[in-house]
Design a protein around this motif. Structure first.
Motif, PDB file in Angstrom:
ATOM      1  N   GLN A 436       0.819  -1.208   0.000  1.00  0.00           N
ATOM      2  CA  GLN A 436       0.000   0.000   0.000  1.00  0.00           C
ATOM      3  C   GLN A 436       0.859   1.267   0.000  1.00  0.00           C
ATOM      4  O   GLN A 436       0.346   2.361   0.220  1.00  0.00           O
ATOM      5  CB  GLN A 436      -0.909   0.000   1.227  1.00  0.00           C
ATOM      6  CG  GLN A 436      -1.865  -1.184   1.287  1.00  0.00           C
ATOM      7  CD  GLN A 436      -2.820  -1.209   0.114  1.00  0.00           C
ATOM      8  OE1 GLN A 436      -3.611  -0.289  -0.072  1.00  0.00           O
ATOM      9  NE2 GLN A 436      -2.741  -2.240  -0.704  1.00  0.00           N
ATOM     10  N   ARG A 437       2.159   1.109  -0.250  1.00  0.00           N
ATOM     11  CA  ARG A 437       3.058   2.255  -0.223  1.00  0.00           C
ATOM     12  C   ARG A 437       3.387   2.714  -1.639  1.00  0.00           C
ATOM     13  O   ARG A 437       3.385   1.919  -2.578  1.00  0.00           O
ATOM     14  CB  ARG A 437       4.356   1.884   0.510  1.00  0.00           C
ATOM     15  CG  ARG A 437       4.179   1.685   2.009  1.00  0.00           C
ATOM     16  CD  ARG A 437       5.504   1.372   2.679  1.00  0.00           C
ATOM     17  NE  ARG A 437       5.987   0.046   2.304  1.00  0.00           N
ATOM     18  CZ  ARG A 437       5.675  -1.065   2.951  1.00  0.00           C
ATOM     19  NH1 ARG A 437       4.849  -1.026   3.986  1.00  0.00           N
ATOM     20  NH2 ARG A 437       6.145  -2.239   2.570  1.00  0.00           N
ATOM     21  N   PRO A 438       3.722   3.996  -1.801  1.00  0.00           N
ATOM     22  CA  PRO A 438       4.258   4.438  -3.086  1.00  0.00           C
ATOM     23  C   PRO A 438       5.593   3.760  -3.342  1.00  0.00           C
ATOM     24  O   PRO A 438       6.273   3.311  -2.410  1.00  0.00           O
ATOM     25  CB  PRO A 438       4.408   5.953  -2.928  1.00  0.00           C
ATOM     26  CG  PRO A 438       4.470   6.178  -1.468  1.00  0.00           C
ATOM     27  CD  PRO A 438       3.645   5.105  -0.829  1.00  0.00           C
ATOM     28  N   ASP A 525       6.644   7.421   2.695  1.00  0.00           N
ATOM     29  CA  ASP A 525       7.204   6.136   3.112  1.00  0.00           C
ATOM     30  C   ASP A 525       7.221   5.217   1.894  1.00  0.00           C
ATOM     31  O   ASP A 525       6.196   4.641   1.537  1.00  0.00           O
ATOM     32  CB  ASP A 525       6.334   5.559   4.235  1.00  0.00           C
ATOM     33  CG  ASP A 525       6.930   4.307   4.832  1.00  0.00           C
ATOM     34  OD1 ASP A 525       8.133   4.056   4.618  1.00  0.00           O
ATOM     35  OD2 ASP A 525       6.200   3.566   5.509  1.00  0.00           O
ATOM     36  N   TYR A 526       8.373   5.062   1.246  1.00  0.00           N
ATOM     37  CA  TYR A 526       8.461   4.387  -0.046  1.00  0.00           C
ATOM     38  C   TYR A 526       9.013   2.966   0.064  1.00  0.00           C
ATOM     39  O   TYR A 526       9.734   2.632   1.006  1.00  0.00           O
ATOM     40  CB  TYR A 526       9.398   5.171  -0.981  1.00  0.00           C
ATOM     41  CG  TYR A 526       8.963   6.567  -1.323  1.00  0.00           C
ATOM     42  CD1 TYR A 526       8.028   6.808  -2.324  1.00  0.00           C
ATOM     43  CD2 TYR A 526       9.497   7.662  -0.651  1.00  0.00           C
ATOM     44  CE1 TYR A 526       7.642   8.103  -2.652  1.00  0.00           C
ATOM     45  CE2 TYR A 526       9.122   8.962  -0.963  1.00  0.00           C
ATOM     46  CZ  TYR A 526       8.187   9.169  -1.961  1.00  0.00           C
ATOM     47  OH  TYR A 526       7.798  10.449  -2.290  1.00  0.00           O
ATOM     48  N   ASP A 527       8.683   2.166  -0.947  1.00  0.00           N
ATOM     49  CA  ASP A 527       9.428   0.950  -1.250  1.00  0.00           C
ATOM     50  C   ASP A 527      10.377   1.281  -2.400  1.00  0.00           C
ATOM     51  O   ASP A 527       9.963   1.901  -3.392  1.00  0.00           O
ATOM     52  CB  ASP A 527       8.493  -0.188  -1.683  1.00  0.00           C
ATOM     53  CG  ASP A 527       7.708  -0.766  -0.527  1.00  0.00           C
ATOM     54  OD1 ASP A 527       8.141  -0.616   0.618  1.00  0.00           O
ATOM     55  OD2 ASP A 527       6.649  -1.365  -0.783  1.00  0.00           O
ATOM     56  N   PHE A 528      11.650   0.851  -2.285  1.00  0.00           N
ATOM     57  CA  PHE A 528      12.640   1.140  -3.308  1.00  0.00           C
ATOM     58  C   PHE A 528      13.058  -0.143  -4.020  1.00  0.00           C
ATOM     59  O   PHE A 528      13.228  -1.190  -3.382  1.00  0.00           O
ATOM     60  CB  PHE A 528      13.878   1.804  -2.696  1.00  0.00           C
ATOM     61  CG  PHE A 528      13.649   3.214  -2.242  1.00  0.00           C
ATOM     62  CD1 PHE A 528      13.911   4.278  -3.091  1.00  0.00           C
ATOM     63  CD2 PHE A 528      13.166   3.486  -0.970  1.00  0.00           C
ATOM     64  CE1 PHE A 528      13.699   5.584  -2.670  1.00  0.00           C
ATOM     65  CE2 PHE A 528      12.951   4.778  -0.539  1.00  0.00           C
ATOM     66  CZ  PHE A 528      13.212   5.837  -1.388  1.00  0.00           C
ATOM     67  N   ASN A 548      17.891   6.709   6.585  1.00  0.00           N
ATOM     68  CA  ASN A 548      17.071   5.902   7.497  1.00  0.00           C
ATOM     69  C   ASN A 548      15.938   5.162   6.793  1.00  0.00           C
ATOM     70  O   ASN A 548      14.915   4.854   7.406  1.00  0.00           O
ATOM     71  CB  ASN A 548      16.498   6.759   8.632  1.00  0.00           C
ATOM     72  CG  ASN A 548      17.566   7.251   9.583  1.00  0.00           C
ATOM     73  OD1 ASN A 548      18.501   6.508   9.916  1.00  0.00           O
ATOM     74  ND2 ASN A 548      17.462   8.502   9.994  1.00  0.00           N
ATOM     75  N   VAL A 549      16.114   4.874   5.500  1.00  0.00           N
ATOM     76  CA  VAL A 549      15.177   3.985   4.817  1.00  0.00           C
ATOM     77  C   VAL A 549      15.434   2.569   5.319  1.00  0.00           C
ATOM     78  O   VAL A 549      16.580   2.093   5.303  1.00  0.00           O
ATOM     79  CB  VAL A 549      15.364   4.051   3.291  1.00  0.00           C
ATOM     80  CG1 VAL A 549      14.437   3.042   2.604  1.00  0.00           C
ATOM     81  CG2 VAL A 549      15.091   5.462   2.782  1.00  0.00           C
ATOM     82  N   ALA A 550      14.414   1.911   5.798  1.00  0.00           N
ATOM     83  CA  ALA A 550      14.576   0.566   6.358  1.00  0.00           C
ATOM     84  C   ALA A 550      15.155  -0.375   5.320  1.00  0.00           C
ATOM     85  O   ALA A 550      14.784  -0.336   4.145  1.00  0.00           O
ATOM     86  CB  ALA A 550      13.238   0.036   6.857  1.00  0.00           C
TER      87      ALA A 550
END
Length: 669
Positions: A436-438, A525-528, A548-550
């Motif tokens: 559900q993330r951009p 809050d993105y997925d890369f 600090n991207v997980a």
């Protein structure tokens, strides 16, 4: 959205929630009106036929077609439709339409692929005129509608013959097996269904063979990407009874089926059917065939453009059978070669062994075994290449940059008709379904290939998207002339509002860096997803971690030379059962190199490369077997389930680490 205020009932909302579009579809409720716009009224009044869904006295839904001369439908006001006749002899809804009954209606014009929907309640049947009070009215897009032109049927003087049965005849099965269109009626008459209570009738279209006749009382059909209203699916979730209508457009036969439906959410059949989001299985309870009932005949169809990227059951069965072949080498023929940019060509590969193509998920790869060519002094080679398109059930496409001995050989020797050996598909670099993330996709050079495959799988049918959230695609290339798929990406961005496309040409503006990303991306809050040369991927990964991207939100292509060093926290998370916890001495016997395993590398292959040992590799995910090496002493632990079983005494370097308590290791490298 408050269910009581929504035009969607609980079943429709539940499926919207399950596929992750409920929030987005709340805004779509505004398109479902309680009245017909003027253009819809004019459209209905121009039609010589109209599709209707209603219930019989036993509560069984039936789908049918009303047919007469144009003008038999009249709309005296924006909330009313009158039908002056149109019911054909032998129709299962004859005598079933009465005041108070709910109906669903669909006006469809095959020559323009236009369709509009109405749902409502019968208020009277006086003087043979069926009057419907409209409660829901909305337009539908032209997806999957086959172009056909109708003309009056010849008057041969024969009375309509009505055939009734409890199962499908051979003629029924033949009609369904070649169908490219059917209609489905469903209902939710529950007292708590709110504004969504009532009957619905919908259109379904696909390539001939998209409906499978499992036996004389069972059918299976795919559900393709639609408008996300889920009217039919939501009804079936709450009440599984449905009515199907198949039309023989050449003979004028109408085949009505009373069925019970079940939704198939996952499984190998669904994965094998190209374009299918879900499957519907229909259990036939009653069959009514009206032979030659329709007063029209139709020309041969011109397929809707959307069906080209969907499958049929012949292909799906072949794909499913081929799934068992992914661990062995197979012969494929080059069907076509297309230039994508300076230095990049796409090769379209089709099975040459009579079997199908094994299913793949966008982002996965195949491995090619290139034969030795003695005149150039090159030994046999194995290389892995991303499948650069979404599945189509018939072929794979790889897009190769001419950069090295093997890729140069492919560019020089692979012409249409040439044969190659391949293994797979495999790989874990795939789009996270249901997120559900951009999303941010970062690629450089030929690293564009998995991104193109993912985008082609997500962005479909001109404007539909399987990911309702923003997708930011940032790509780096030397110049426009070296930018593969540039025109295709421009077309995708023009058709999909959620795709944000940004390109940086290093010859003009330098390379993609974190400064650019921070300026480009809104705070979210993105997925890369990363793919490209090793230095590019490492720089992107390190930069994202510093922001600090997980670590779990950063996915990357895992095969080939562009291996990426994750931080220590990730290494700990990837630790396997019984790995060595302390230093282990490693001896690379043939190279005469000694090294120490300290847990900083994800595999013995990475340790070998870091130690300057020349180690063979291919897929780097345990699929192709090219990294197999002899284990002369000690013991290892596998980090994954591999697609290739090495020979006795060998291990797959890309997928092993020292096992706890094994002592020193000796490898025959």
């Amino acid at each position: 959205m408050n269910a009581a205020a929504s035009p969607f009932h609980a079943g429709e909302l539940a499926i919207q929630e399950r596929v992750g579009v409920r929030e987005q579809m709340a805004g779509a409720a505004a398109f479902i009106r309680d009245h017909m716009p003027a253009q819809h009224r004019e459209f209905f009044q121009s039609l010589p036929f109209f599709f209707l869904g209603a219930l019989d006295a036993a509560g069984q839904p039936w789908a049918t077609m009303l047919a007469a001369d144009a003008g038999f439908i009249v709309s005296p006001d924006a909330r009313t439709l009158d039908f002056n006749g149109g019911m054909l002899p032998g129709d299962p809804l004859q005598g079933q339409l009465h005041a108070g009954a709910h109906v669903g209606g669909l006006g469809l014009e095959p020559t323009t692929r236009r369709r509009n929907r109405v749902n409502g309640e019968i208020v009277s049947t006086d003087n043979g005129v069926l009057r419907i009070a409209i409660t829901q009215s909305f337009g539908n897009c032209p997806q999957y509608i086959q172009h056909r032109q109708h003309s009056p049927a010849p008057d041969d003087g024969h009375a309509v013959q009505v055939l009734r049965a409890g199962k499908l005849s051979d003629a029924d099965r033949a009609l369904i097996a070649r169908a490219d269109t059917f209609f489905i009626a469903s209902a939710n008459m529950a007292s708590d269904a709110g504004r969504g209570r009532g009957v619905d009738v919908s259109h379904r279209g696909g390539r001939p063979g998209f409906v499978r006749v499992d036996d004389d009382q069972t059918l299976t059909s795919p559900e393709f990407v639609g408008n996300y209203f889920f009217n039919t699916m939501g009804n079936l979730l709450t009440s599984p009874r449905a009515g199907l209508l198949f039309i023989d457009f050449e003979s004028g036969d109408m085949l009505h089926l009373a069925v019970e439906a079940e939704i198939i959410w996952d499984g190998p059949q669904l994965q094998a059917f190209v374009g299918a989001e879900k499957l519907l299985r229909f259990h036939v309870r009653e069959v009514v065939r009206n032979v030659g009932a329709l007063p029209f005949r139709w020309t041969a169809p011109q397929p809707a453009m959307q069906v080209a990227r969907t499958g049929n059951w012949t292909e799906a069965d072949s794909v499913q059978s081929a799934a068992a072949l992914v661990k062995g080498w197979r012969s494929f023929a080059v069907a076509d070669v297309v230039r994508e940019s300076d230095g990049v060509r796409s090769f379209y590969l089709e099975p040459a062994d009579g079997a199908g193509v094994a299913p793949h998920v966008p982002g996965q790869f195949i491995s090619l075994r290139v034969p030795a060519w003695a005149d150039e002094g090159v030994a046999p080679q194995i290389r892995s290449y991303t499948i650069s398109d979404a599945p189509n059930g018939r072929q794979y496409r790889i897009s190769v940059k001419r950069d090295g001995v093997v890729s140069a050989w492919l560019h020089q020797h692979l012409a249409p008709g040439a044969l190659v050996e391949l293994m797979g598909p495999g790989g874990e670099f795939t789009f996270e379904e249901g997120t559900q993330r951009p999303v941010v996709m970062l690629s450089a050079g030929i690293g564009i290939t998995p991104m193109i495959a993912m985008l082609n799988g997500l962005l479909v049918n001109g404007s539909r998207t399987r990911h309702k959230h923003p997708i930011w695609f940032v790509h780096g290339a030397r110049s426009r002339s070296e930018h593969a798929f540039a025109a295709h990406l421009d077309a995708l961005a023009a058709g999909h509002n959620n795709l944000h496309l940004h390109t940086r040409y290093s010859s003009q503006d330098g390379h993609i860096d974190m400064v650019m990303l921070k300026e480009l991306l809104p705070f979210d809050d993105y997925d890369f997803y990363l793919c490209g040369p090793a230095a590019f991927m490492q720089a992107m990964y390190d930069g994202l971690r510093k922001l600090n991207v997980a670590d779990a939100r950063i996915r990357f292509e895992a095969f080939g030379p562009a291996s990426l060093r994750r931080d220590a926290g990730r290494v700990a998370k990837q630790a396997v059962t019984e790995p060595a916890s302390g230093p282990v001495e490693i001896r690379f016997e043939r190279s005469g190199v000694d090294a120490t395993w300290d847990g900083k590398h994800s595999s013995l292959l990475e340790l070998a490369e870091a130690s300057g040992v020349e180690a063979p590799s291919g897929c780097r995910s345990g699929l192709c077997g090219s990294c197999a090496a002899g284990l002369a002493g000690g013991d290892v632990s596998y980090t994954r389930s591999c697609g290739t079983e090495p020979e006795a005494g060998q291990v797959l370097l890309c997928s092993v680490v020292p096992r706890a308590g094994s002592g020193a290791l000796t490898l025959a490298l």
